[in-house]
Scaffold this active site. Sequence first.
Site, PDB file in Angstrom:
ATOM      1  CB  ALA A   1      -0.722   0.081   1.420  1.00  0.00           C
TER       2      ALA A   1
ATOM      3  N   GLY B   1       0.821  -5.176   1.108  1.00  0.00           N
ATOM      4  CA  GLY B   1      -0.562  -5.157   0.098  1.00  0.00           C
ATOM      5  C   GLY B   1      -0.040  -5.533  -1.183  1.00  0.00           C
TER       6      GLY B   1
ATOM      7  CD  GLU C   1      -2.201  -7.642   3.255  1.00  0.00           C
ATOM      8  OE1 GLU C   1      -1.993  -6.475   2.670  1.00  0.00           O
ATOM      9  OE2 GLU C   1      -2.715  -7.847   4.118  1.00  0.00           O
TER      10      GLU C   1
ATOM     11  CD  GLU D   1       2.025  -5.578   5.653  1.00  0.00           C
ATOM     12  OE1 GLU D   1       2.558  -6.447   6.012  1.00  0.00           O
ATOM     13  OE2 GLU D   1       1.098  -5.874   4.893  1.00  0.00           O
TER      14      GLU D   1
HETATM   15  C1  HXC Z   1       5.116   4.443  -1.125  1.00  0.00           C
HETATM   16  C2  HXC Z   1       7.273   3.567  -1.915  1.00  0.00           C
HETATM   17  C3  HXC Z   1       6.614   2.173  -1.424  1.00  0.00           C
HETATM   18  C4  HXC Z   1       5.417   2.094  -0.733  1.00  0.00           C
HETATM   19  C5  HXC Z   1       8.613   1.982  -2.282  1.00  0.00           C
HETATM   20  N1  HXC Z   1       8.253   3.527  -2.547  1.00  0.00           N
HETATM   21  N2  HXC Z   1       7.669   1.473  -1.691  1.00  0.00           N
HETATM   22  N3  HXC Z   1       6.191   4.408  -1.748  1.00  0.00           N
HETATM   23  N4  HXC Z   1       4.609   3.169  -0.687  1.00  0.00           N
HETATM   24  N5  HXC Z   1       4.910   1.072  -0.067  1.00  0.00           N
HETATM   25  C6  HXC Z   1       8.862   4.593  -3.214  1.00  0.00           C
HETATM   26  C7  HXC Z   1      10.173   4.967  -2.203  1.00  0.00           C
HETATM   27  O1  HXC Z   1       9.897   5.911  -1.337  1.00  0.00           O
HETATM   28  C8  HXC Z   1      11.110   5.511  -3.404  1.00  0.00           C
HETATM   29  O2  HXC Z   1      10.184   6.781  -3.848  1.00  0.00           O
HETATM   30  C9  HXC Z   1      10.734   4.645  -4.533  1.00  0.00           C
HETATM   31  O3  HXC Z   1       9.497   3.989  -4.250  1.00  0.00           O
HETATM   32  C10 HXC Z   1      11.785   3.397  -4.916  1.00  0.00           C
HETATM   33  O4  HXC Z   1      12.254   2.798  -3.441  1.00  0.00           O
HETATM   34  P1  HXC Z   1      13.438   2.778  -2.860  1.00  0.00           P
HETATM   35  O5  HXC Z   1      12.987   2.598  -1.265  1.00  0.00           O
HETATM   36  O6  HXC Z   1      14.409   3.968  -2.960  1.00  0.00           O
HETATM   37  O7  HXC Z   1      14.009   1.344  -3.477  1.00  0.00           O
HETATM   38  P2  HXC Z   1      14.792   0.145  -2.901  1.00  0.00           P
HETATM   39  O8  HXC Z   1      16.005   0.789  -2.138  1.00  0.00           O
HETATM   40  O9  HXC Z   1      15.255  -0.554  -3.947  1.00  0.00           O
HETATM   41  O10 HXC Z   1      14.147  -0.449  -1.814  1.00  0.00           O
HETATM   42  C11 HXC Z   1      12.988  -1.237  -2.299  1.00  0.00           C
HETATM   43  C12 HXC Z   1      11.815  -1.587  -1.174  1.00  0.00           C
HETATM   44  C13 HXC Z   1      11.810  -0.437  -0.261  1.00  0.00           C
HETATM   45  C14 HXC Z   1      12.662  -2.768  -0.310  1.00  0.00           C
HETATM   46  C15 HXC Z   1      10.769  -2.436  -1.837  1.00  0.00           C
HETATM   47  O11 HXC Z   1      11.067   0.563  -1.284  1.00  0.00           O
HETATM   48  C16 HXC Z   1      10.637  -0.592   0.750  1.00  0.00           C
HETATM   49  O12 HXC Z   1      10.956  -1.239   1.554  1.00  0.00           O
HETATM   50  N6  HXC Z   1       9.509  -0.258   0.717  1.00  0.00           N
HETATM   51  C17 HXC Z   1       8.315  -0.370   1.546  1.00  0.00           C
HETATM   52  C18 HXC Z   1       7.784  -1.897   1.577  1.00  0.00           C
HETATM   53  C19 HXC Z   1       6.620  -1.926   2.560  1.00  0.00           C
HETATM   54  O13 HXC Z   1       6.848  -1.621   3.698  1.00  0.00           O
HETATM   55  N7  HXC Z   1       5.492  -2.420   2.086  1.00  0.00           N
HETATM   56  C20 HXC Z   1       4.334  -2.443   3.041  1.00  0.00           C
HETATM   57  C21 HXC Z   1       3.523  -1.202   2.991  1.00  0.00           C
HETATM   58  S1  HXC Z   1       2.028  -1.150   4.039  1.00  0.00           S
HETATM   59  P3  HXC Z   1      11.417   8.287  -3.874  1.00  0.00           P
HETATM   60  O14 HXC Z   1      10.297   9.144  -4.235  1.00  0.00           O
HETATM   61  O15 HXC Z   1      12.171   8.396  -2.489  1.00  0.00           O
HETATM   62  O16 HXC Z   1      12.196   7.956  -4.949  1.00  0.00           O
HETATM   63  C22 HXC Z   1       1.114  -2.202   3.394  1.00  0.00           C
HETATM   64  C23 HXC Z   1      -0.212  -2.460   4.100  1.00  0.00           C
HETATM   65  C24 HXC Z   1      -1.287  -3.090   3.292  1.00  0.00           C
HETATM   66  O17 HXC Z   1       1.264  -2.736   2.280  1.00  0.00           O
HETATM   67  C25 HXC Z   1      -2.600  -3.078   3.837  1.00  0.00           C
HETATM   68  C26 HXC Z   1      -3.833  -3.229   2.960  1.00  0.00           C
HETATM   69  C27 HXC Z   1      -4.933  -3.153   3.493  1.00  0.00           C
END
Ligand code: HXC
Length: 291
Positions: free
Chosen positions: A99, A142, A145, A165
Amino acid sequence: MAGYLAKASTNLLRKNISTYTALLRFSSSDTKQYENIIVEKRAENGCVGLIQLNRPKALNSLCDALMREVNEALDTFEQDESVGCVVLTGNERAFAAGADIKEMQNNTFVGCLKGNFLGHWSEIAQKKKPIIAAVNGFALGGGCELAMMCDIIYAGDNAQFGQPEILLGTIPGAGGTQRLPKFVGKSLAMEMVLTGNRFDAQTALTAGLVSKVVSKELLVDEAIKTAEKISKNSQLVVALAKEAVNIAYETTLAEGLHFEKKLFHATFATEDRKEGMTAFVEKRKANFTNN
Ligand code: HXC
């Protein structure tokens, strides 16, 4: 020998035709243009709907607008009789990194409650037509999921699955704590949810989360080929079969078997069941009409 060669070359031709038809694209005038996704029809007669998540700069993070577009595109394919199966994919770096964290960063409990935050996501699992998730790269939170809401998951050899998460101080909210244990068992699900660790495609295959691992370049074509095969069956009966398998995740064995028997009996009310069995007896290919 000549006969063998003729048969081998016919088989090769058939294989090439099937690969070719899997790759066929239909003009974009057939499908609506969206902001966060690309929608096309592929394969013979456009029988496969293809939805590609398209926010590459944000690793396809699932903002509200994107998820609404996915739902709308799926609903359009539900209404389109020429489409029998849908493939949902991202790009080679990310299926979806979860998400959109930036979008939800300032949410409050009351805001979540009043707006039923992300409540509409679950509609994806209610579609009648089968959906194949073709997962390359990150399928996190997400994103994992969303893949699990689909009916079949194929993984590219670079896929990484995870529920991170917990590292953000929250928990999965779209099936991660519920579908994951059913698909991979309690121990791996618990490890994923409690540590936030990521797992590779091979682990996902061994655990049963995905049914096939394919090289990342060939993944989408492979998913389209399977989708095309599904599309050639009776859409009516495919929908019943999907419903019957899904019931296995919702109910007891006795109730599930009862439900399955009712749906099995129901297929005898269809023209397609009659055609399928008649074609077998007459040693010809069935011509299903979705009736
Ligand atoms: C918003 C995101 C994002 C996310 C990545 N980006 N994941 N933006 N939401 N979930 C953005 C980063 O901010 C960055 O933007 C760009 O994508 C590239 O990401 P980087 O981190 O620079 O890339 P990298 O170093 O290769 O790392 C990749 C990654 C990391 C390991 C996937 O981005 C990461 O950990 N992302 C978050 C993953 C996460 O926690 N997902 C769960 C979300 S909560 P900028 O603008 O800075 O360049 C969820 C709840 C679901 O999903 C509930 C459903 C009901």
